[in-house]
Design a protein around this motif. Structure first.
Motif, PDB file in Angstrom:
ATOM      1  N   THR A 260      37.180  87.142  22.147  1.00 58.97           N
ATOM      2  CA  THR A 260      35.794  86.777  22.449  1.00 58.97           C
ATOM      3  C   THR A 260      34.829  87.433  21.466  1.00 58.97           C
ATOM      4  N   ARG A 261      35.073  88.700  21.155  1.00 61.04           N
ATOM      5  CA  ARG A 261      34.203  89.379  20.183  1.00 61.04           C
ATOM      6  C   ARG A 261      34.336  88.767  18.791  1.00 61.04           C
ATOM      7  N   LEU A 262      35.533  88.350  18.426  1.00 61.14           N
ATOM      8  CA  LEU A 262      35.713  87.686  17.143  1.00 61.14           C
ATOM      9  C   LEU A 262      34.895  86.402  17.082  1.00 61.14           C
ATOM     10  N   ALA A 263      34.887  85.648  18.168  1.00 60.70           N
ATOM     11  CA  ALA A 263      34.086  84.421  18.206  1.00 60.70           C
ATOM     12  C   ALA A 263      32.606  84.729  17.976  1.00 60.70           C
ATOM     13  N   HIS A 264      32.098  85.790  18.585  1.00 56.01           N
ATOM     14  CA  HIS A 264      30.698  86.186  18.379  1.00 56.01           C
ATOM     15  C   HIS A 264      30.440  86.535  16.914  1.00 56.01           C
ATOM     16  N   ALA A 265      31.372  87.278  16.305  1.00 56.19           N
ATOM     17  CA  ALA A 265      31.189  87.674  14.905  1.00 56.19           C
ATOM     18  C   ALA A 265      31.195  86.457  13.984  1.00 56.19           C
ATOM     19  N   GLN A 266      32.057  85.503  14.248  1.00 56.11           N
ATOM     20  CA  GLN A 266      32.115  84.294  13.424  1.00 56.11           C
ATOM     21  C   GLN A 266      30.849  83.447  13.591  1.00 56.11           C
ATOM     22  N   LEU A 267      30.375  83.329  14.817  1.00 56.50           N
ATOM     23  CA  LEU A 267      29.169  82.533  15.057  1.00 56.50           C
ATOM     24  C   LEU A 267      27.967  83.155  14.353  1.00 56.50           C
ATOM     25  N   ALA A 268      27.870  84.474  14.395  1.00 58.15           N
ATOM     26  CA  ALA A 268      26.744  85.163  13.761  1.00 58.15           C
ATOM     27  C   ALA A 268      26.761  85.014  12.243  1.00 58.15           C
ATOM     28  N   GLN A 269      27.908  84.649  11.682  1.00 56.85           N
ATOM     29  CA  GLN A 269      28.004  84.433  10.235  1.00 56.85           C
ATOM     30  C   GLN A 269      27.851  82.966   9.859  1.00 56.85           C
ATOM     31  N   GLY A 270      27.394  82.144  10.814  1.00 60.36           N
ATOM     32  CA  GLY A 270      27.124  80.741  10.510  1.00 60.36           C
ATOM     33  C   GLY A 270      28.338  79.853  10.493  1.00 60.36           C
TER      34      GLY A 270
ATOM     35  N   PRO B  10      29.941  77.957  13.330  1.00 63.30           N
ATOM     36  CA  PRO B  10      30.069  77.571  14.740  1.00 63.30           C
ATOM     37  C   PRO B  10      31.381  76.884  15.078  1.00 63.30           C
ATOM     38  N   ASP B  11      31.909  76.074  14.152  1.00 60.60           N
ATOM     39  CA  ASP B  11      33.166  75.382  14.457  1.00 60.60           C
ATOM     40  C   ASP B  11      34.315  76.371  14.606  1.00 60.60           C
ATOM     41  N   ALA B  12      34.437  77.304  13.640  1.00 68.76           N
ATOM     42  CA  ALA B  12      35.501  78.306  13.711  1.00 68.76           C
ATOM     43  C   ALA B  12      35.321  79.198  14.940  1.00 68.76           C
ATOM     44  N   ALA B  13      34.076  79.561  15.212  1.00 70.25           N
ATOM     45  CA  ALA B  13      33.802  80.435  16.355  1.00 70.25           C
ATOM     46  C   ALA B  13      34.178  79.755  17.664  1.00 70.25           C
ATOM     47  N   THR B  14      33.861  78.480  17.781  1.00 68.53           N
ATOM     48  CA  THR B  14      34.185  77.754  19.012  1.00 68.53           C
ATOM     49  C   THR B  14      35.684  77.618  19.182  1.00 68.53           C
ATOM     50  N   ALA B  15      36.387  77.334  18.084  1.00 69.86           N
ATOM     51  CA  ALA B  15      37.849  77.245  18.159  1.00 69.86           C
ATOM     52  C   ALA B  15      38.444  78.567  18.607  1.00 69.86           C
ATOM     53  N   THR B  16      37.867  79.661  18.129  1.00 77.50           N
ATOM     54  CA  THR B  16      38.351  80.991  18.533  1.00 77.50           C
ATOM     55  C   THR B  16      38.087  81.236  20.010  1.00 77.50           C
ATOM     56  N   ALA B  17      36.873  80.960  20.460  1.00 77.98           N
ATOM     57  CA  ALA B  17      36.514  81.212  21.859  1.00 77.98           C
ATOM     58  C   ALA B  17      37.364  80.388  22.822  1.00 77.98           C
TER      59      ALA B  17
ATOM     60  N   ALA C  61      25.445  80.429  25.097  1.00 75.46           N
ATOM     61  CA  ALA C  61      23.993  80.395  24.889  1.00 75.46           C
ATOM     62  C   ALA C  61      23.655  80.519  23.409  1.00 75.46           C
ATOM     63  N   ALA C  62      24.353  81.404  22.691  1.00 70.94           N
ATOM     64  CA  ALA C  62      24.099  81.573  21.261  1.00 70.94           C
ATOM     65  C   ALA C  62      24.512  80.336  20.477  1.00 70.94           C
ATOM     66  N   LEU C  63      25.599  79.710  20.880  1.00 68.86           N
ATOM     67  CA  LEU C  63      26.058  78.490  20.202  1.00 68.86           C
ATOM     68  C   LEU C  63      25.036  77.364  20.372  1.00 68.86           C
TER      69      LEU C  63
ATOM     70  N   SER D 170      24.755  69.476  18.723  1.00 72.97           N
ATOM     71  CA  SER D 170      25.882  69.165  17.848  1.00 72.97           C
ATOM     72  C   SER D 170      27.125  68.806  18.662  1.00 72.97           C
ATOM     73  N   SER D 171      28.092  68.181  17.980  1.00 74.38           N
ATOM     74  CA  SER D 171      29.351  67.846  18.638  1.00 74.38           C
ATOM     75  C   SER D 171      30.112  69.119  19.025  1.00 74.38           C
ATOM     76  N   THR D 172      29.885  70.199  18.261  1.00 69.15           N
ATOM     77  CA  THR D 172      30.542  71.472  18.572  1.00 69.15           C
ATOM     78  C   THR D 172      30.065  71.998  19.921  1.00 69.15           C
ATOM     79  N   VAL D 173      28.768  71.892  20.171  1.00 68.37           N
ATOM     80  CA  VAL D 173      28.221  72.319  21.458  1.00 68.37           C
ATOM     81  C   VAL D 173      28.806  71.469  22.579  1.00 68.37           C
ATOM     82  N   GLN D 174      28.905  70.153  22.341  1.00 62.30           N
ATOM     83  CA  GLN D 174      29.475  69.270  23.362  1.00 62.30           C
ATOM     84  C   GLN D 174      30.930  69.648  23.659  1.00 62.30           C
ATOM     85  N   THR D 175      31.679  69.942  22.595  1.00 66.03           N
ATOM     86  CA  THR D 175      33.075  70.355  22.777  1.00 66.03           C
ATOM     87  C   THR D 175      33.162  71.616  23.617  1.00 66.03           C
ATOM     88  N   TRP D 176      32.297  72.591  23.301  1.00 64.67           N
ATOM     89  CA  TRP D 176      32.297  73.840  24.056  1.00 64.67           C
ATOM     90  C   TRP D 176      31.897  73.614  25.510  1.00 64.67           C
ATOM     91  N   ASN D 177      30.863  72.824  25.733  1.00 65.22           N
ATOM     92  CA  ASN D 177      30.411  72.575  27.105  1.00 65.22           C
ATOM     93  C   ASN D 177      31.513  71.928  27.938  1.00 65.22           C
TER      94      ASN D 177
END
Length: 427
Positions: free
Chosen positions: A359-369, A371-378, A401-403, A410-417
């Protein structure tokens, strides 16, 4: 002579999804990590363990098995070999195993019986009874590493602390045994404290802490004192009180145990680094982790330390604490580096720690711009952790919320939701 099957090991394997071949492979990998040489176990080796044909594996193999499972060999149903006595045994000497089996009615019942009949002879409480408590402590620790933060773990640990105290009144005992019983009670209470911290039940955690501290003082056990005060530092860090966290962790770090054993010094410094990260003390964070790494490299790899220490503190845990600290500092590339190192080194039984690091890795990836990699990780976080572990659930809610703020619509947000919706319990 009949051979007793090791049903304890068989049950553990079934619970954790291991076949004989897959457990052999896991132990072989752990042996290679420990000794530098690949292990030679195969499925028939494990079947011999389960059948009871091998009751006490060789020392390196036992250590590798304990690394894979997070449990001591005795808690997996193995029985140490007994050395033959050098002189004839005294007649009528009671077998320690037989003494342990006499405590069938439970500790509370034994204490009640002793209180109800003060004029009758009392049994002798020995280190065998303490060893049995330690096996149950190992089961609590292993359950915490699998699930973490659960109210049931907290309640079970607190109940076992009371059983350890009841045993003080169930018979006569030496001062060494009584000190060990207090240490066992403190250990159980500290596990209840940690489960409450992990579940964000901080008021309850503080009550467990006070009880654990009093028991630890009566025991005189430096290692359990370290565990309790170090847990207190972590509790205050999670509560956003870094000054209190530093003060509590300093109590642990100033015990003379940390001067004797570099591994305890390393853990105290690593947790200090995590606190500095929360306090936005960048220089203090880097200094503490540099010192923690250096101390770990100096530490003797021998297995004489307490079971709870051996079960969790290693390079992966040091990297997990560094990940937390650098994430708090906003140093996301360094956080990601430590996340990958942590995840690659985590032992199989560290299920809860893997969910947190992922979960922390996903946050670090999202903060570096990314979102796709971060969502896959989460999305790799298991459903059980995402729904039942308070810290993981909260971090995943914050990730969502950050995503949505980073990539709205984005489609990434839809995938996560859609993925997160699967975690919700139907009304």
């Amino acid at each position: 002579m009949d051979i007793a099957r090791n049903t304890t090991l068989a049950v553990w394997m079934a619970e954790h999804g291991y076949s004989s071949n897959s457990l052999a492979d896991a132990v072989n990998r752990a042996l290679e990590h420990l000794t530098g040489r690949a292990g030679g176990l195969d499925g028939s080796s494990i079947r011999a363990w389960k059948a009871g044909r091998v009751t006490w594996p060789k020392s390196a193999t036992r250590r590798a098995l304990e690394d894979v499972t997070g449990l001591p060999a005795t808690a997996l149903g193995f029985v140490p070999r007994r050395r033959p006595p050098s002189t004839p045994a005294a007649p009528q000497q009671e077998d320690p195993d037989m003494k342990r089996r006499t405590l069938v009615g439970g500790l509370a019942a034994a204490a009640a019986a002793a209180a109800a009949a003060p004029g009758t002879a009392t049994r002798r409480i020995g280190m065998g009874d303490v060893d049995r408590l330690q096996q149950r402590f190992a089961e609590i620790v292993a359950s915490d590493h699998r699930h973490g933060g659960q109210l049931g773990i907290e309640q079970q640990a607190a109940a076992l602390a009371e059983e350890a105290l009841n045993l003080q009144h169930a018979g006569s005992a030496s001062q060494r045994v009584r000190s060990s019983l207090y240490a066992s009670a403190a250990a159980f209470r500290s596990s209840a404290m940690w489960a409450a911290i992990d579940g964000r039940r901080y008021d309850v955690a503080k009550a467990h802490m006070r009880e654990a501290q009093a028991l630890a003082e009566m025991s005189g056990d430096q290692a359990i004192k370290f565990r309790i005060w170090s847990h207190a530092g972590t509790m205050y860090r999670h509560m956003g009180r870094p000054a209190d966290a530093i003060a509590a962790n300093d109590v642990a770090r100033n015990l003379h145990l940390t001067r004797r054993d570099p591994l305890f010094a390393s853990l105290g410094l690593a947790r200090q680094g995590a606190i500095h990260g929360t306090a936005q003390n960048r220089a203090g964070t880097h200094r503490a982790f540099d010192q923690a790494q250096e101390a770990m490299l100096r530490a003797d790899p021998a297995d004489y330390r307490p079971m709870w220490m051996r079960a969790f503190y290693d390079q992966a845990e040091l990297d997990s604490l560094a990940l937390s600290a650098h994430l708090a500092l906003g140093d996301h590339p360094t956080a990601e580096f430590h996340a990958h190192r942590c995840l690659s080194a985590l032992r199989p039984h560290m299920v809860r720690s893997r969910a947190i690091a992922t979960t922390r890795l996903a946050h670090a990836q999202l903060a570096q711009g990314a979102p796709d990699a971060a969502t896959a990780t989460a999305m790799k976080v298991p459903t059980d952790a995402a729904t039942r572990h308070a810290r993981v659930a909260r971090m995943l809610q914050e990730f969502g919320a950050a995503l949505r703020a980073t990539a709205p619509g984005s489609s990434t947000v839809q995938t996560w939701n859609e993925h997160a919706a699967l975690w919700r319990t139907p009304a």
